[in-house]
Design a protein around this motif. Sequence first.
Motif, PDB file in Angstrom:
ATOM      1  N   TRP A  67       4.471 -39.858  37.540  1.00 35.51           N
ATOM      2  CA  TRP A  67       4.935 -38.749  38.005  1.00 35.51           C
ATOM      3  C   TRP A  67       6.417 -38.522  37.453  1.00 35.51           C
ATOM      4  O   TRP A  67       6.966 -37.327  37.382  1.00 35.51           O
ATOM      5  N   TRP A 215      11.604 -31.827  68.607  1.00 35.14           N
ATOM      6  CA  TRP A 215      10.530 -30.975  68.387  1.00 35.14           C
ATOM      7  C   TRP A 215      10.187 -30.654  66.872  1.00 35.14           C
ATOM      8  O   TRP A 215       9.332 -30.655  66.532  1.00 35.14           O
ATOM      9  N   LEU A 216      11.651 -30.563  66.175  1.00 35.27           N
ATOM     10  CA  LEU A 216      11.339 -30.133  64.707  1.00 35.27           C
ATOM     11  C   LEU A 216      10.633 -31.365  64.121  1.00 35.27           C
ATOM     12  O   LEU A 216       9.839 -31.187  62.957  1.00 35.27           O
ATOM     13  N   ALA A 219       6.936 -31.011  65.025  1.00 40.40           N
ATOM     14  CA  ALA A 219       6.267 -29.624  64.562  1.00 40.40           C
ATOM     15  C   ALA A 219       6.280 -29.768  63.149  1.00 40.40           C
ATOM     16  O   ALA A 219       5.585 -28.835  62.453  1.00 40.40           O
ATOM     17  N   ASN A 220       6.502 -31.023  62.164  1.00 37.84           N
ATOM     18  CA  ASN A 220       6.406 -30.966  60.869  1.00 37.84           C
ATOM     19  C   ASN A 220       4.787 -31.277  60.603  1.00 37.84           C
ATOM     20  O   ASN A 220       4.512 -32.675  60.966  1.00 37.84           O
ATOM     21  N   ARG A 221       4.029 -30.641  60.200  1.00 39.95           N
ATOM     22  CA  ARG A 221       2.618 -30.733  59.917  1.00 39.95           C
ATOM     23  C   ARG A 221       2.438 -31.727  58.783  1.00 39.95           C
ATOM     24  O   ARG A 221       1.327 -32.597  58.963  1.00 39.95           O
ATOM     25  N   GLU A 222       3.131 -31.809  58.084  1.00 42.19           N
ATOM     26  CA  GLU A 222       3.133 -33.005  57.027  1.00 42.19           C
ATOM     27  C   GLU A 222       3.557 -34.218  57.462  1.00 42.19           C
ATOM     28  O   GLU A 222       2.928 -35.161  56.782  1.00 42.19           O
TER      29      GLU A 222
ATOM     30  N   THR B  83      13.876 -31.232  58.824  1.00 42.57           N
ATOM     31  CA  THR B  83      13.775 -29.622  58.603  1.00 42.57           C
ATOM     32  C   THR B  83      12.282 -29.446  57.933  1.00 42.57           C
ATOM     33  O   THR B  83      11.437 -30.232  58.016  1.00 42.57           O
ATOM     34  N   SER B  84      12.216 -28.332  57.394  1.00 46.54           N
ATOM     35  CA  SER B  84      10.792 -27.939  56.818  1.00 46.54           C
ATOM     36  C   SER B  84      10.551 -28.751  55.773  1.00 46.54           C
ATOM     37  O   SER B  84      11.246 -29.632  55.267  1.00 46.54           O
ATOM     38  N   SER B  85       9.055 -28.988  55.687  1.00 43.66           N
ATOM     39  CA  SER B  85       8.597 -29.851  54.564  1.00 43.66           C
ATOM     40  C   SER B  85       8.366 -29.248  53.312  1.00 43.66           C
ATOM     41  O   SER B  85       8.148 -28.191  53.097  1.00 43.66           O
ATOM     42  N   ILE B  87       5.786 -29.009  49.831  1.00 39.19           N
ATOM     43  CA  ILE B  87       4.420 -29.442  49.201  1.00 39.19           C
ATOM     44  C   ILE B  87       4.557 -28.808  47.700  1.00 39.19           C
ATOM     45  O   ILE B  87       5.216 -27.707  47.313  1.00 39.19           O
ATOM     46  N   TYR B  90      -0.506 -27.270  42.429  1.00 46.19           N
ATOM     47  CA  TYR B  90      -0.637 -27.221  40.939  1.00 46.19           C
ATOM     48  C   TYR B  90      -1.981 -26.592  40.746  1.00 46.19           C
ATOM     49  O   TYR B  90      -2.915 -26.600  41.344  1.00 46.19           O
ATOM     50  N   ILE B 104       0.462 -32.055  46.001  1.00 39.74           N
ATOM     51  CA  ILE B 104       0.955 -33.212  46.725  1.00 39.74           C
ATOM     52  C   ILE B 104       2.113 -32.843  47.954  1.00 39.74           C
ATOM     53  O   ILE B 104       2.560 -31.985  47.639  1.00 39.74           O
ATOM     54  N   HIS B 160       7.252 -25.548  53.894  1.00 42.64           N
ATOM     55  CA  HIS B 160       6.248 -25.373  55.297  1.00 42.64           C
ATOM     56  C   HIS B 160       7.188 -25.327  56.117  1.00 42.64           C
ATOM     57  O   HIS B 160       7.723 -26.182  56.622  1.00 42.64           O
ATOM     58  N   LEU B 162       9.003 -24.620  60.024  1.00 38.98           N
ATOM     59  CA  LEU B 162       8.444 -25.440  61.049  1.00 38.98           C
ATOM     60  C   LEU B 162       8.450 -24.158  62.208  1.00 38.98           C
ATOM     61  O   LEU B 162       9.371 -23.346  62.371  1.00 38.98           O
ATOM     62  N   ALA B 163       7.410 -24.329  63.032  1.00 43.53           N
ATOM     63  CA  ALA B 163       7.081 -23.638  64.245  1.00 43.53           C
ATOM     64  C   ALA B 163       8.171 -23.659  65.322  1.00 43.53           C
ATOM     65  O   ALA B 163       8.169 -24.729  65.694  1.00 43.53           O
ATOM     66  N   THR B 164       8.574 -22.924  66.124  1.00 41.64           N
ATOM     67  CA  THR B 164       9.467 -22.949  67.171  1.00 41.64           C
ATOM     68  C   THR B 164       8.418 -23.243  68.160  1.00 41.64           C
ATOM     69  O   THR B 164       7.414 -22.994  68.366  1.00 41.64           O
ATOM     70  N   LEU B 174       0.617 -24.589  64.153  1.00 40.26           N
ATOM     71  CA  LEU B 174       1.701 -25.339  63.018  1.00 40.26           C
ATOM     72  C   LEU B 174       1.342 -24.979  61.737  1.00 40.26           C
ATOM     73  O   LEU B 174       1.891 -24.779  60.584  1.00 40.26           O
ATOM     74  N   GLU B 175       0.031 -24.457  61.418  1.00 40.83           N
ATOM     75  CA  GLU B 175      -0.366 -23.973  59.954  1.00 40.83           C
ATOM     76  C   GLU B 175      -0.428 -22.539  59.739  1.00 40.83           C
ATOM     77  O   GLU B 175      -1.477 -22.156  59.065  1.00 40.83           O
ATOM     78  N   TYR B 180       4.061 -20.410  55.632  1.00 44.54           N
ATOM     79  CA  TYR B 180       4.313 -20.886  54.092  1.00 44.54           C
ATOM     80  C   TYR B 180       5.023 -20.075  53.246  1.00 44.54           C
ATOM     81  O   TYR B 180       4.519 -18.978  53.066  1.00 44.54           O
TER      82      TYR B 180
END
Lengths: 325, 192
Positions: A67, A215-216, A219-222, B83-85, B87, B90, B104, B160, B162-164, B174-175, B180
């Motif tokens: 990678w 919460w943040l 709320a992180n699905r990953e 914070t947001s994640s 992904i 590919y 990934i 992705h 984040l939902a409040t 959340l999805e 996205y």
Amino acid sequence: MGALARAIMAYLRRLASWLWQSWDAFWFTPESPTLLGLLRIATGGMLLYTHAVWGLRLKDFFGPQSWLSPSLVRGLQANSYAYSFWWVVPEPALGVAHAICLLIFALFLIGFATRITSILALAAAISYAHRTPASLFGLDQINIMLALYLAVGPSGDAISFDAFLRKRRGRAPRGPSVAANAAYRLIQTHMCVIYFFAGISKLQGPSWWSGEAMWLAFANREYQTLDMTWLAWHPWLIDAMTLTTLVWEISFCVLVWKPLLRPLVLVGAVALHAGIGLCLGMWTFAIIMLVGCASFLPPGLIDAWALKAVAWVRAREAPHVVVRA
Amino acid sequence: MDRPTDVSSRGPATPGTRARTPSKRARQLLSLVLLLHLVAIVVSPLSVSPTSGLMEGVWSVFQPYLQFLNLNNGYHFFAPEPTSSTIIEYDAERPDGSVVHGQIPDRSTWPRLLYHRYFMLAEQMENEPEELATAWAESYATHIASVQGASKVRLTRVTHLLATMEAVREGTGLEHPESYEREVLGEFEWAP
């Protein structure tokens, strides 16, 4: 004026003397190696597991077309002092090199030739980390930190294959030492640095002040392994968890040194890291942080437990006496 | 003699053994080494941006030591805030025209530690140095091509959001598709 100068000089002399005596007692009071042996087993186990998992995708992370390609990592580490033995391992030998490293971690875990295997384990762990820098997280930092201090201290002096061999050869067990104490102190102070900066760096984020930071994270699905969205209906609970985390992390470096408060601080560590493991699935990180926190357990207490355990085992091994009427 | 508060917890020396204490001169020399090490491990998180010129200067003195031992860490866990994640998706096209889609991190990855390795690979693309952005994407694409036997790879960065709490209370999961955001990182092609 002369009297004032003399008073200031006398104060400075007293201060210097107090500082040296406190420092000297802190770092150079001999300490039992038993707890260090336990920390070695826990860290060795985590090193073995962490690196065994790399083995599931060895070529993907360490091969020439990984990678993070060798040229990309070299670009990232330009003008850096990061080293890794992986740069000289040809692709066909990846598996052999990996197997040798796992063997080193296993020998370190059981405490065999610990003076050597502890240094080799440290060098190997650093090499893995420097080869694949963008796939690391807190676990790797703590793994290496603990491996370093266990290599500095006599981590093979107790609960180890080395100690077993010493006993079989009729030699006296290794007792308290300044080196063991230095290793405890290094782990303890480093844990304080980690929690303090983990805490104060959060003060830059508005959500740690507004109370919604936890919460943040939930709320992180990953990240999520446990659905905590029910907390959306209990924002005050989120606020409390956010504030508690912040206060606990920042105050750790002060409160953990007070014997009366230490159990509470360590219970807080178990609660925080169990939460991270349960809700975010980061059990490896949670466990290794708790291993670091375990350095604050009183070595005297661990010795007492070890003696009780030995007595219990010997009592069970003793032949049963059958009384006949 | 004044002692630190936790000295009382220390255990007694093992009977039959005698602890050796280094001479005062040795203790003073060791103290200097310990002090330098402590400064190094504190300077490392202090030099994380935003930082002062002073800290940058002190860090450069300790840089070789910190990097050599992999102690060059900021310990900014979940800071400044979660914070947001990210992904990385590919599409790998093989010479026969078939296309393999993947991403990934993939939640089916086991064990969880391996999942976190991929999670970090995706997250770190968010923090990539600008001058290495293309090389970084190309490295991922080359790897995917070699694993999938593909001659063409298209990479997409998915953020992705984040939902409040309010959104979740109103029934947004959340999805939710609108959480996205996609950005194509590039298409990489190799001659067959």
